[in-house]
Design a protein around this motif. Structure first.
Motif, PDB file in Angstrom:
ATOM      1  N   GLU A 124       2.744 -21.425  24.593  1.00  0.00           N
ATOM      2  CA  GLU A 124       2.188 -20.111  24.257  1.00  0.00           C
ATOM      3  C   GLU A 124       3.303 -19.095  24.058  1.00  0.00           C
ATOM      4  N   ALA A 125       4.278 -19.113  24.970  1.00  0.00           N
ATOM      5  CA  ALA A 125       5.377 -18.156  24.873  1.00  0.00           C
ATOM      6  C   ALA A 125       6.249 -18.444  23.653  1.00  0.00           C
ATOM      7  N   GLY A 126       6.529 -19.728  23.404  1.00  0.00           N
ATOM      8  CA  GLY A 126       7.394 -20.078  22.284  1.00  0.00           C
ATOM      9  C   GLY A 126       6.778 -19.757  20.941  1.00  0.00           C
ATOM     10  N   PHE A 127       5.566 -20.235  20.696  1.00  0.00           N
ATOM     11  CA  PHE A 127       4.926 -19.979  19.404  1.00  0.00           C
ATOM     12  C   PHE A 127       4.519 -18.518  19.259  1.00  0.00           C
ATOM     13  N   GLY A 128       4.206 -17.871  20.392  1.00  0.00           N
ATOM     14  CA  GLY A 128       3.783 -16.479  20.318  1.00  0.00           C
ATOM     15  C   GLY A 128       4.894 -15.518  19.963  1.00  0.00           C
ATOM     16  N   ASN A 129       6.141 -15.950  20.068  1.00  0.00           N
ATOM     17  CA  ASN A 129       7.263 -15.063  19.784  1.00  0.00           C
ATOM     18  C   ASN A 129       8.059 -15.495  18.552  1.00  0.00           C
ATOM     19  N   VAL A 130       7.479 -16.363  17.736  1.00  0.00           N
ATOM     20  CA  VAL A 130       8.154 -16.783  16.509  1.00  0.00           C
ATOM     21  C   VAL A 130       7.879 -15.760  15.406  1.00  0.00           C
ATOM     22  N   PRO A 131       8.902 -15.129  14.850  1.00  0.00           N
ATOM     23  CA  PRO A 131       8.677 -14.158  13.764  1.00  0.00           C
ATOM     24  C   PRO A 131       8.380 -14.877  12.452  1.00  0.00           C
ATOM     25  N   GLY A 132       7.613 -14.221  11.583  1.00  0.00           N
ATOM     26  CA  GLY A 132       7.312 -14.810  10.285  1.00  0.00           C
ATOM     27  C   GLY A 132       8.531 -14.825   9.379  1.00  0.00           C
TER      28      GLY A 132
ATOM     29  N   GLU B 193      27.440 -30.921  17.026  1.00  0.00           N
ATOM     30  CA  GLU B 193      27.288 -30.076  15.842  1.00  0.00           C
ATOM     31  C   GLU B 193      25.972 -30.483  15.186  1.00  0.00           C
ATOM     32  N   LEU B 194      25.029 -29.555  15.105  1.00  0.00           N
ATOM     33  CA  LEU B 194      23.675 -29.885  14.669  1.00  0.00           C
ATOM     34  C   LEU B 194      23.268 -29.086  13.440  1.00  0.00           C
ATOM     35  N   GLY B 195      22.439 -29.723  12.629  1.00  0.00           N
ATOM     36  CA  GLY B 195      21.751 -29.041  11.557  1.00  0.00           C
ATOM     37  C   GLY B 195      20.257 -29.076  11.827  1.00  0.00           C
ATOM     38  N   ILE B 196      19.543 -28.021  11.456  1.00  0.00           N
ATOM     39  CA  ILE B 196      18.103 -27.924  11.711  1.00  0.00           C
ATOM     40  C   ILE B 196      17.411 -27.423  10.452  1.00  0.00           C
ATOM     41  N   ASN B 197      16.325 -28.084  10.091  1.00  0.00           N
ATOM     42  CA  ASN B 197      15.439 -27.517   9.085  1.00  0.00           C
ATOM     43  C   ASN B 197      14.019 -27.961   9.388  1.00  0.00           C
ATOM     44  N   GLY B 198      13.053 -27.166   8.929  1.00  0.00           N
ATOM     45  CA  GLY B 198      11.665 -27.496   9.224  1.00  0.00           C
ATOM     46  C   GLY B 198      10.733 -26.367   8.852  1.00  0.00           C
ATOM     47  N   HIS B 199       9.536 -26.403   9.434  1.00  0.00           N
ATOM     48  CA  HIS B 199       8.514 -25.403   9.140  1.00  0.00           C
ATOM     49  C   HIS B 199       7.671 -25.187  10.389  1.00  0.00           C
ATOM     50  N   VAL B 200       7.262 -23.938  10.621  1.00  0.00           N
ATOM     51  CA  VAL B 200       6.436 -23.604  11.775  1.00  0.00           C
ATOM     52  C   VAL B 200       5.251 -22.752  11.344  1.00  0.00           C
ATOM     53  N   GLU B 201       4.084 -23.105  11.881  1.00  0.00           N
ATOM     54  CA  GLU B 201       2.868 -22.300  11.729  1.00  0.00           C
ATOM     55  C   GLU B 201       2.461 -21.878  13.132  1.00  0.00           C
ATOM     56  N   ALA B 202       2.934 -20.696  13.544  1.00  0.00           N
ATOM     57  CA  ALA B 202       2.775 -20.269  14.924  1.00  0.00           C
ATOM     58  C   ALA B 202       1.312 -20.181  15.340  1.00  0.00           C
ATOM     59  N   GLY B 203       0.458 -19.669  14.451  1.00  0.00           N
ATOM     60  CA  GLY B 203      -0.948 -19.496  14.803  1.00  0.00           C
ATOM     61  C   GLY B 203      -1.673 -20.805  15.035  1.00  0.00           C
ATOM     62  N   ASP B 204      -1.204 -21.892  14.427  1.00  0.00           N
ATOM     63  CA  ASP B 204      -1.848 -23.202  14.573  1.00  0.00           C
ATOM     64  C   ASP B 204      -1.128 -24.087  15.584  1.00  0.00           C
ATOM     65  N   TYR B 205      -0.081 -23.565  16.219  1.00  0.00           N
ATOM     66  CA  TYR B 205       0.742 -24.362  17.130  1.00  0.00           C
ATOM     67  C   TYR B 205       1.208 -25.637  16.428  1.00  0.00           C
ATOM     68  N   ALA B 206       1.692 -25.471  15.214  1.00  0.00           N
ATOM     69  CA  ALA B 206       2.143 -26.602  14.412  1.00  0.00           C
ATOM     70  C   ALA B 206       3.623 -26.423  14.092  1.00  0.00           C
ATOM     71  N   LEU B 207       4.354 -27.528  14.179  1.00  0.00           N
ATOM     72  CA  LEU B 207       5.805 -27.468  13.969  1.00  0.00           C
ATOM     73  C   LEU B 207       6.278 -28.779  13.363  1.00  0.00           C
ATOM     74  N   THR B 208       7.156 -28.673  12.394  1.00  0.00           N
ATOM     75  CA  THR B 208       7.901 -29.818  11.872  1.00  0.00           C
ATOM     76  C   THR B 208       9.367 -29.429  11.896  1.00  0.00           C
ATOM     77  N   ALA B 209      10.179 -30.193  12.597  1.00  0.00           N
ATOM     78  CA  ALA B 209      11.595 -29.860  12.715  1.00  0.00           C
ATOM     79  C   ALA B 209      12.433 -31.127  12.592  1.00  0.00           C
ATOM     80  N   ARG B 210      13.421 -31.063  11.742  1.00  0.00           N
ATOM     81  CA  ARG B 210      14.368 -32.165  11.572  1.00  0.00           C
ATOM     82  C   ARG B 210      15.701 -31.733  12.156  1.00  0.00           C
TER      83      ARG B 210
END
Length: 708
Positions: free
Chosen positions: A161-169, A215-232
């Motif tokens: 709840e805290a994590g997805f609730g504070n993700v900016p668009g 050393e990391l690279g990150i890409n993905g997509h988040v839909e905070a309202g649906d609690y949905a996340l895809t992260a590579r």
């Protein structure tokens, strides 16, 4: 048309007046806009401080163009003690809808934060970030009952709840540093840039967690309202090494790429405080694991994926129906439930899809199945496991494991080792637990010390099978009841107190595998045994013949006149102890040789200083002899006339004379010997339980081999 001077003056006056009005209007707009901005920022500050127990400080703010706002400095400081600053930023920039500003509902977007520092501290009693798990001004800790355990579902739900609730668009973090200092762990994340645009995430970072740097690279997509996340998440220039695992589990875990998906969550209140169900998947490429107890080498899975339906509650964690595990080309359907309180209880249900034999062997993890790697065949294989254990009732442990083959299953090619070599002359090398080679010798007619099955006294063959593996002639390589009983005792004593190995498993371990006691070696041992036993690759008689010729039966330091060291095989044993041929051994001599198989190097402790057998060995004689009578392997007359002593007429006699008369103690496991099945507690019922009971035989005659 000519304009008169007076008309020009009028036009210029009107234009000037209009310009002045525009300037006044623009000045008024600018003043009002700045005033509304200050009001909006005060509202933002008030809302944040109402929502969280913090003090939010914002620096000077101004418009840099029509709808872009710049704030020079920001800090977030918890109001609880100690009031350590949690977040600072040198510069913030955001787009602000002027229309929404004048409407009294300011809408910020396209947030940019430069030179930000997030610093989290934790001690044994306090922290400066716990409030983020709860929107109310109170400690955000999931209620914990010492007897019932913590509700992991409630705790994880708070984090999500805290994590997805504070993700900016929309956000762009530049030069963002996150630091964590705790009693047991330290972490430093340095992100040159992390960008979120319409839910799309991209960025690079350097992570230093407990001195493990990636050393990391990150890409993905988040839909905070649906609690949905895809992260590579992927390594830049090298694989990713997981932190924490080396310190906690003594293991090294790495991967090239991990893809994490979360498709949603459900939280249901119940009498235990709530149950959380999370759905998603976790996939890894070139996953590598090294742990000394699992294997001597890295265990590698090139393609692995877990599709999960996971539930968490009070002291419970479960992998529900609908979950799936993919290991290369192998597909498993696991159902796992774990109860942590009041005592650990685990329930496993695992079924695999039937897979072609070639795909099965090609998909086995590297580093665990080196001997069978490359094996090929026809047909399909499928695996099934059922296991239940409750530490509150250890004796109720249940285990059923099976590898099932289709009717057309057969092997067409062996892997690194020819499993059929047991049928012919082959070289055997004895090793100790350190991996040192003790001795190499041929097993077969080319060795003058090789003893054929028919040239071994029936008393000895019967005594060994009775003591070590009473159902050797009828089972298919495994005895689940024995394995379960061994596991129960191991759990009770919190150590590997008992074996569980049949003669087939002992033979495979010593001929094909190393001496290391690892989970990987045990898994491969069981697979090789299954292949040999279920394809009828080697007859039972031949397996037992090889066993009798390679088993270590005395001190490795003993040197024969020919220069060879140690006592290996039945011929050397008969000569070392009794100065006889294997065919000449009587019943007490055979019982004694059977009694020292688990620890042959400590054979002298079977005797006291007077050269007599100790009471424990005499008890073994009586127990095994009684069972042999019940199974029809010896006559009652043999048992009644049994002498509880042996005459050592070979080189072993010289070792007994110098033995000290001390109380027999538990000796360490023999470093180069077979692990016995430890079935003494089952032997009294062996006759009734045998699938094909042996017919009464003449004294000294071994039981007939079970039909193929």
């Amino acid at each position: 048309m000519r304009i008169s001077p007076s008309t020009k003056r009028i036009i210029i006056g009107v234009a000037g007046a209009f310009a002045v009005l525009l300037l006044l209007a623009f000045g008024l707009f600018q003043w009002k806009r700045q005033q509304l901005l200050a009001y909006a920022l005060r509202e933002v500050k008030a809302r944040v401080e109402r929502k969280y127990p913090v003090t939010l400080a914002l620096g000077p703010a101004q418009f840099t163009d029509f709808n872009t706002v710049e704030i020079r400095g920001m800090s977030v400081v918890p109001t609880a003690r100690p009031a350590d600053t949690l977040l600072t930023a040198r510069r913030l920039q955001a787009s602000l809808s002027v229309r929404s500003l004048f409407a009294g509902r300011p809408v910020f977007s396209d947030l940019q934060i430069q030179h930000a520092r997030l610093t989290a501290h934790k001690t044994a009693t306090t922290d400066n970030f716990g409030f983020l798990l709860n929107k109310k001004k109170q400690p955000a800790v999931a209620p914990r009952d010492a007897a019932q355990g913590r509700n992991y579902g409630l705790l994880l739900n708070q984090v999500l709840e805290a994590g997805f609730g504070n993700v900016p668009g929309q956000a762009d973090f530049q030069d963002f540093v996150v630091r964590y200092d705790g009693p047991r762990h330290q972490a430093l994340l340095t992100m040159p840039r992390l960008k979120i645009e319409d839910g799309d995430i991209s960025g690079r970072l350097t992570a230093n967690v407990d001195s493990v740097v990636n050393e990391l690279g990150i890409n993905g997509h988040v839909e905070a309202g649906d609690y949905a996340l895809t992260a590579r998440v992927f390594g830049v220039g090298s694989s990713v090494q997981l932190p924490y695992v080396p310190r906690r589990f003594g293991a090294l875990v790495s991967f090239d790429t991990v893809l994490v998906r979360m498709t949603g969550k459900d939280f249901a209140d119940d009498d235990t405080g709530g149950k959380l169900t999370v759905r998603g998947s976790l996939a890894a490429r070139n996953f590598s694991l090294y742990q000394p107890r699992l294997g001597a080498e890295d265990i590698v899975v090139h393609r692995g994926q877990l599709d999960f339906v996971a539930s968490l509650g009070r002291a419970t964690v479960a992998l529900e129906e609908g979950s799936r595990v993919v290991l290369n080309q192998l597909v498993f359907h696991p159902e796992i439930s774990v109860r942590l309180k009041p005592k650990l209880a685990v329930r496993l249900r695992i079924d695999s899809d039937a897979v072609p034999t070639n795909a099965f062997f090609a998909s086995l993890p590297e580093g665990m199945f080196d001997v069978v790697a490359g094996t090929q065949g026809t047909g399909t294989l499928a695996y099934h496991l059922r296991a239940d254990v409750d530490l509150a009732q250890v004796d109720s442990l249940h285990l059923k494991s099976s590898l099932q083959a289709s009717k057309d299953f057969r092997l067409t090619r062996f892997g690194a080792e020819d499993l059929g070599k047991l049928n012919g002359d082959f070289a055997y090398t004895a090793y100790n637990d350190k991996g040192d080679s003790l001795r190499t010798f041929p097993v077969g007619p080319s060795n003058p010390d090789f003893t054929r099955y028919d040239d071994v006294a029936g008393y000895l063959k019967s005594a060994i099978m009775t003591a070590e593996d009473p159902r050797f002639l009828t089972h298919r390589g495994f005895m689940e009841k024995a394995f379960v009983n061994a596991a129960i005792q191991d759990i009770k004593e919190k150590r590997f107190a008992r074996g569980g190995s049949t003669l087939s498993m002992q033979l495979v371990k010593n001929v094909f595998l190393n001496r290391q006691k690892t989970v990987g070696r045990k898994a491969e041992e069981m697979l090789i045994v299954w292949l040999i036993e279920n394809t009828r690759l080697v007859s039972k008689q031949r397996m037992f013949e090889v066993y009798l010729n390679i088993i270590e039966w005395g001190p490795s330091k003993y040197r024969w006149p020919s220069g060879k060291r140690g006592v290996y095989g039945v011929k050397e044993a008969a000569l070392f102890y009794y100065g006889k041929r294997p065919s000449e051994l009587n019943l007490p001599e055979s019982l004694y040789l059977a009694s020292i198989i688990p620890k042959p190097k400590y054979y002298r402790y079977s005797f006291n200083s007077y050269g007599n057998l100790r009471s424990s060995t005499r008890y073994f004689f009586k127990l095994i002899a009684d069972i042999m009578v019940n199974k029809g392997l010896i006559s009652e007359n043999d048992r009644d006339n049994l002498t509880y002593g042996v005459n050592l007429n070979g080189p072993a006699r010289g070792y007994i004379v110098t033995a000290r008369d001390t109380t027999r103690t538990v000796s360490p496991a023999d470093s180069s010997q077979f692990e016995s099945i430890n079935l003494i507690d089952l032997l009294n019922t062996a006759k009734a339980a045998d699938a094909t009971p042996a017919a009464p035989a003449a004294p000294g005659t071994p039981p007939a081999e079970a039909p193929k």
